[in-house]
Scaffold this active site. Structure first.
Site, PDB file in Angstrom:
ATOM      1  N   ARG A 152     -28.299  -4.362  -4.820  1.00 46.77           N
ATOM      2  CA  ARG A 152     -27.322  -3.300  -5.149  1.00 46.77           C
ATOM      3  C   ARG A 152     -27.563  -2.059  -4.300  1.00 46.77           C
ATOM      4  O   ARG A 152     -26.654  -1.263  -4.057  1.00 46.77           O
ATOM      5  CB  ARG A 152     -27.364  -2.942  -6.649  1.00 46.77           C
ATOM      6  CG  ARG A 152     -26.397  -1.806  -6.996  1.00 46.77           C
ATOM      7  CD  ARG A 152     -26.138  -1.658  -8.484  1.00 46.77           C
ATOM      8  NE  ARG A 152     -27.335  -1.781  -9.278  1.00 46.77           N
ATOM      9  CZ  ARG A 152     -28.301  -0.849  -9.358  1.00 46.77           C
ATOM     10  NH1 ARG A 152     -28.205   0.275  -8.675  1.00 46.77           N
ATOM     11  NH2 ARG A 152     -29.354  -1.042 -10.113  1.00 46.77           N
ATOM     12  N   TYR A 202      -0.800   5.251  -1.133  1.00 53.00           N
ATOM     13  CA  TYR A 202      -1.035   4.083  -1.987  1.00 53.00           C
ATOM     14  C   TYR A 202      -1.044   4.559  -3.435  1.00 53.00           C
ATOM     15  O   TYR A 202      -1.763   5.497  -3.792  1.00 53.00           O
ATOM     16  CB  TYR A 202      -2.349   3.411  -1.603  1.00 53.00           C
ATOM     17  CG  TYR A 202      -2.677   2.254  -2.518  1.00 53.00           C
ATOM     18  CD1 TYR A 202      -1.743   1.263  -2.773  1.00 53.00           C
ATOM     19  CD2 TYR A 202      -3.909   2.161  -3.139  1.00 53.00           C
ATOM     20  CE1 TYR A 202      -2.019   0.211  -3.629  1.00 53.00           C
ATOM     21  CE2 TYR A 202      -4.207   1.107  -3.985  1.00 53.00           C
ATOM     22  CZ  TYR A 202      -3.248   0.143  -4.229  1.00 53.00           C
ATOM     23  OH  TYR A 202      -3.528  -0.893  -5.080  1.00 53.00           O
ATOM     24  N   ASP A 220      -7.313   7.858   5.147  1.00 49.69           N
ATOM     25  CA  ASP A 220      -7.208   6.427   4.867  1.00 49.69           C
ATOM     26  C   ASP A 220      -6.577   5.791   6.108  1.00 49.69           C
ATOM     27  O   ASP A 220      -5.397   5.996   6.396  1.00 49.69           O
ATOM     28  CB  ASP A 220      -6.340   6.211   3.612  1.00 49.69           C
ATOM     29  CG  ASP A 220      -6.278   4.752   3.203  1.00 49.69           C
ATOM     30  OD1 ASP A 220      -6.331   3.878   4.097  1.00 49.69           O
ATOM     31  OD2 ASP A 220      -6.153   4.473   2.001  1.00 49.69           O
ATOM     32  N   LYS A 248      -7.148  -5.429   4.062  1.00 50.32           N
ATOM     33  CA  LYS A 248      -5.919  -5.546   4.847  1.00 50.32           C
ATOM     34  C   LYS A 248      -6.225  -6.023   6.277  1.00 50.32           C
ATOM     35  O   LYS A 248      -6.701  -7.127   6.442  1.00 50.32           O
ATOM     36  CB  LYS A 248      -5.176  -4.208   4.825  1.00 50.32           C
ATOM     37  CG  LYS A 248      -5.042  -3.591   3.423  1.00 50.32           C
ATOM     38  CD  LYS A 248      -4.239  -4.463   2.477  1.00 50.32           C
ATOM     39  CE  LYS A 248      -3.758  -3.736   1.254  1.00 50.32           C
ATOM     40  NZ  LYS A 248      -4.599  -3.815   0.066  1.00 50.32           N
TER      41      LYS A 248
HETATM   42  C1  LIG Z   1      -3.383   2.379   2.194  1.00 46.55           C
HETATM   43  C2  LIG Z   1      -4.220   1.717   1.145  1.00 46.55           C
HETATM   44  N1  LIG Z   1      -5.413   2.268   0.809  1.00 46.55           N
HETATM   45  C3  LIG Z   1      -6.191   1.711  -0.132  1.00 46.55           C
HETATM   46  C4  LIG Z   1      -5.810   0.580  -0.813  1.00 46.55           C
HETATM   47  C5  LIG Z   1      -6.711   0.013  -1.871  1.00 46.55           C
HETATM   48  O1  LIG Z   1      -7.453  -1.038  -1.345  1.00 46.55           O
HETATM   49  P1  LIG Z   1      -8.001  -2.285  -2.214  1.00 46.55           P
HETATM   50  O2  LIG Z   1      -6.784  -3.015  -2.718  1.00 46.55           O
HETATM   51  O3  LIG Z   1      -8.806  -3.047  -1.217  1.00 46.55           O
HETATM   52  O4  LIG Z   1      -8.807  -1.733  -3.336  1.00 46.55           O
HETATM   53  C6  LIG Z   1      -4.596  -0.029  -0.486  1.00 46.55           C
HETATM   54  C7  LIG Z   1      -4.183  -1.264  -1.200  1.00 46.55           C
HETATM   55  O5  LIG Z   1      -3.064  -1.702  -1.111  1.00 46.55           O
HETATM   56  C8  LIG Z   1      -3.788   0.558   0.505  1.00 46.55           C
HETATM   57  O6  LIG Z   1      -2.589   0.038   0.849  1.00 46.55           O
END
Ligand SMILES: Cc1ncc(COP(=O)(O)O)c(C=O)c1O
Length: 393
Positions: A64, A117, A188, A213
């Site tokens: 961990r 998101y 992000d 992704k």
């Molecule tokens: C732009 C973006 N950031 C973060 C996330 C969250 O990622 P995760 O689904 O891997 O937790 C997503 C998920 O769709 C996303 O599209």
């Protein structure tokens, strides 16, 4: 932008020229070149390590806290983002975003996009409810609006291009202004990938990824990461991971590193196809609106052309006929997969407002298309046929 890998990940001692991100995706995070040694890093399946007495620096203790299976991926991601510190891998993109939000104190202030998101936005609302955090949502395409909002903020968390509206922020300007005002910045970079932009190089303090992704790229793993060049921030993120325990499993990290090796090929193919499909959609009689930063008419085009090295592979599509037509299109496609998420080798689409939690300023009929690596003519034929079969009725 090119980066020099260091230490055992450097492909060869005699090579001097810096490497491009496409090359780093293949070459970074490899084991030392030893006669008879493996080309790929091993996966270590062990929750604990042999240990007695006081833990020495660099010594592994318990998975961990740290495990060698994370390191090659963390090094490779840092090389791709141009970071001075290794990345920090998490069990999901949201776990990585949670670590970034931990920089905001109770009663603090966070500025974030009005479109992002939806769970990132929901998380901020939770901080507002539980910890009295002031949450200010801005249109990231409106530079003046963002600049007016960041005074006194603890964190400016940006997405660019935004999910799902594909608004493009002027990252160099916003990141520099936030730095001057002592506001911590996080970007992000899930949509753009480090091949499309390197926010740390543009002035961000922190980059966050849903590795799920494009980085992993095959819709078979959920994973996240935080990357920073600041050793203090990196240590805080690692400490957060140990404390909260949202750690990545070894097989997931192995899959992500394997996926990362083909990142450049996948992204190049996907975004070239996306630009072509967007161009055709823009001239389609059954289309109300199409958003993709590659289109000269797109509001984000000029800025993306100036600040990014690729336009990405996500398209916003509003077919003629509103919400019913959009839903019918999702039913009618055959090759495109009706599914949430994005960035896989397979093309997919969904109507974002099917989720009650999606921002209400996102049009009801907006379809988010994630263009994969199939033949572009097959993708177009399927989409065009579905449009004519539904909208054209
Ligand atoms: C732009 C973006 N950031 C973060 C996330 C969250 O990622 P995760 O689904 O891997 O937790 C997503 C998920 O769709 C996303 O599209």
């Amino acid at each position: 932008m090119t980066t020099e890998p260091t230490g055992p990940t450097a492909p060869s001692a005699h090579r001097a020229a810096p490497l491009s991100p496409a090359t780093l995706a293949v070459s970074a995070g490899r084991p030392p070149r030893e006669q008879g040694g493996p080309v790929n890093p091993p996966v270590v399946l062990s929750s604990t390590y042999v240990s007695r007495g006081v833990q020495q620096p660099g010594e592994l203790l318990y998975t961990r806290m740290d495990t060698e299976t994370w390191h090659p991926f963390e090094e490779a991601l840092a090389a791709l983002e141009g970071a001075a510190e290794p990345g920090v891998v998490f069990s999901s993109g949201m776990a990585a975003i949670a670590a970034v939000y931990s920089f905001v104190p109770a009663g603090g202030k966070v500025v974030l996009p009005r479109h992002a998101y939806q769970v990132t936005l929901g998380f901020a609302d939770d901080l507002a409810t539980r910890l009295g955090v002031e949450v200010v949502r801005v249109d990231v395409a409106d530079t003046d609006q963002v600049l007016a909002a960041i005074d006194g903020a603890d964190l400016l968390l940006l997405e660019s291009p935004t999910n799902p509206m594909l608004e493009v922020a002027d990252l160099p300007v916003l990141l520099a202004a936030a730095r001057r005002r002592g506001v911590l910045t996080a970007v992000d970079n899930t949509f753009a990938t480090p091949l499309g932009q390197q926010p740390l190089v543009l002035g961000a303090d922190v980059v966050v990824h849903s590795v799920t992704k494009y980085l992993a790229g095959h819709s078979d793993v959920v994973l996240g990461a935080v990357v920073t060049s600041d050793p203090t921030l990196a240590a805080r993120v690692r400490a957060y991971r140990t404390l909260h325990g949202a750690i990545a499993g070894p097989w997931e990290v192995w899959l992500a590193l394997r996926g990362l090796r083909t990142l450049a090929l996948r992204v190049e193919r996907s975004q070239a196809s996306a630009a072509e499909i967007a161009r055709r959609l823009a001239g389609h009689p059954l289309v109300e609106e199409v958003r993709h930063p590659s289109l000269p008419t797109d509001p984000g085009h000029e800025r993306a052309a100036r600040t990014m090295t690729g336009f990405g592979a996500i398209i916003g599509l509003r077919p003629r006929g509103g919400r019913e037509a959009a839903d019918a299109l999702v039913e009618a496609v055959g090759l495109w997969v009706p599914a949430t998420s994005l960035g896989g080798v397979e093309s997919s689409l969904e109507r974002r407002r099917r989720f009650a939690t999606e921002s209400h300023t996102v049009p009801e009929d907006l379809l988010r298309l994630s263009v994969g690596i199939e033949d572009v003519e097959d993708l177009w034929a399927d989409l065009d046929r579905a449009l004519r079969a539904t909208v054209g009725d």
